[in-house]
Design a protein around this motif. Structure first.
Motif, PDB file in Angstrom:
ATOM      1  N   ASP A  63       0.873  -1.170   0.000  1.00 23.88           N
ATOM      2  CA  ASP A  63       0.000   0.000   0.000  1.00 23.88           C
ATOM      3  C   ASP A  63       0.914   1.226   0.000  1.00 23.88           C
ATOM      4  N   SER A  64       1.339   1.621  -1.198  1.00 25.03           N
ATOM      5  CA  SER A  64       2.363   2.656  -1.315  1.00 25.03           C
ATOM      6  C   SER A  64       1.865   4.041  -0.933  1.00 25.03           C
ATOM      7  N   VAL A  65       0.579   4.283  -1.084  1.00 27.30           N
ATOM      8  CA  VAL A  65       0.046   5.580  -0.645  1.00 27.30           C
ATOM      9  C   VAL A  65       0.212   5.713   0.864  1.00 27.30           C
ATOM     10  N   LYS A  66      -0.219   4.706   1.585  1.00 26.38           N
ATOM     11  CA  LYS A  66      -0.106   4.724   3.046  1.00 26.38           C
ATOM     12  C   LYS A  66       1.358   4.743   3.483  1.00 26.38           C
ATOM     13  N   ALA A  67       2.191   3.929   2.815  1.00 25.60           N
ATOM     14  CA  ALA A  67       3.606   3.863   3.190  1.00 25.60           C
ATOM     15  C   ALA A  67       4.268   5.230   3.054  1.00 25.60           C
ATOM     16  N   ALA A  68       4.029   5.896   1.933  1.00 28.75           N
ATOM     17  CA  ALA A  68       4.647   7.204   1.711  1.00 28.75           C
ATOM     18  C   ALA A  68       4.063   8.254   2.643  1.00 28.75           C
ATOM     19  N   ARG A  69       2.775   8.192   2.882  1.00 25.42           N
ATOM     20  CA  ARG A  69       2.148   9.162   3.801  1.00 25.42           C
ATOM     21  C   ARG A  69       2.719   9.019   5.210  1.00 25.42           C
ATOM     22  N   ASP A  70       2.839   7.778   5.670  1.00 28.32           N
ATOM     23  CA  ASP A  70       3.376   7.550   7.020  1.00 28.32           C
ATOM     24  C   ASP A  70       4.843   7.951   7.110  1.00 28.32           C
TER      25      ASP A  70
END
Length: 325
Positions: free
Chosen positions: A136-143
């Motif tokens: 889940d790259s959106v979540k990974a980058a956001r975090d």
């Protein structure tokens, strides 16, 4: 914001399903051929993913053929066509870019071979896939960006190094960091450059960015390789204080974080994702394809100096992880 988690929790629950033995999936050992087309076998992520595919195929008694495109989309399209001539039972597909993704999936659809996409996927309308397995790259980058901005005290100059433009991971990681930026109005993005997941390109890009922006405080690399390249350029420029973070969880990042060379990574689980791809292929071969979710997003784990000793590279990159350092 709380980012810390324990190895026991992560390995026992977040990653636990990917460690299931093949026998527990409902698929049994059988004859068959699994084909895999991957963007390259230089990236540690892709190496680990193929290792997981091969291990699962061997355990199941399946033949396994893999072709590496060496980051060349035209070569990958040709390789997919050659693999399809062998009439595999499934194609595991890590595409180089959107062009290769669309052409490869369409070729497999025409041949009647189910496609399991890993890490990269074709855009909507560019063919049918059985499932998509990815971080889940959106979540990974956001975090990750949120954590980085907190380390910056919520203000300062940031540079972003992007992966291959138009690839699934680049699009999603850019989106995730942009979502984090919305909550930190005093973080100023002074430079955004494409470095194509490559350490050397990131090194050169960061040299230029530092020259133009001597007050730069941090770099978000959309991959570990780019984060390492940025850190090397900073050290060469005498900027030991520059913060550099990436996404992948490369085994090489463990020592880099311990030494303070880079500050953080979001660790993915490529070995387990490779195993999952083969397990799903076996479900399709056994007539159980309808049970496979369309999307299978996997969480990543934030690794920093505070928790790096709670994990091992093999937790994410498989038994050969120590050889990748």
């Amino acid at each position: 914001m709380e980012y810390t988690t324990t190895r026991r929790t992560v390995i026992g629950s977040l990653l636990g399903g990917a460690f299931l033995a093949l026998g527990s999936t409902g698929a049994s050992a059988q004859d068959g051929l699994i084909a895999a087309s991957v963007a390259d076998q230089k990236s540690l992520f892709y190496i680990a993913a193929v290792d997981g595919m091969r291990a699962a195929a061997e355990e199941a008694g399946l033949d396994f053929n893999v072709a590496s495109a060496n980051n060349n989309s035209r070569e990958q399209i040709s390789q997919v066509q050659n693999l399809l001539v062998q009439q595999p039972d499934a194609l595991l597909f890590i595409s180089q870019d959107s062009t290769a993704a669309a052409a490869g999936v369409k070729a497999a659809n025409t041949a009647g071979v189910p496609v399991i996409a890993v890490d990269q996927r074709p855009e909507s309308g560019d063919g049918d896939i059985a499932t998509f397995i990815a971080t889940d790259s959106v979540k990974a980058a956001r975090d990750l960006c949120s954590w980085l901005f907190d380390q910056m005290g919520g203000e300062g100059q940031l540079a972003i190094l992007k992966g291959v433009l138009g690839s699934t991971a680049e699009i999603q990681r850019t989106q995730g960091c942009n979502e984090a930026l919305e909550n930190y109005p005093d973080i100023e993005v002074v430079a955004t450059q494409t470095a194509n997941w490559d350490e050397n390109e990131a090194f050169r890009a960061t040299q230029n960015i530092l020259t133009a922006n001597p007050e730069l405080e941090a770099v978000f690399g959309e991959s570990d390789a780019m984060a390492l390249g940025a850190a090397k350029a900073a050290r060469q420029a005498g900027r030991d204080d520059l913060l550099s973070v990436g996404i992948d969880g490369f085994p090489t990042m463990f020592d880099a974080i311990r030494e303070g060379f880079v500050q953080a990574t979001m660790a993915q689980i490529p070995y387990q994702m490779g195993m999952m791809a083969v397990q799903d292929a076996m479900k399709i071969m056994n007539g159980e394809g309808d049970s496979i979710p369309e999307l299978q997003y996997q969480d990543a784990v934030l690794l920093t100096a505070d928790n790096i000793d709670e994990y091992q590279p093999s937790d994410f990159y498989g038994p050969a992880a120590d050889e990748m350092k």
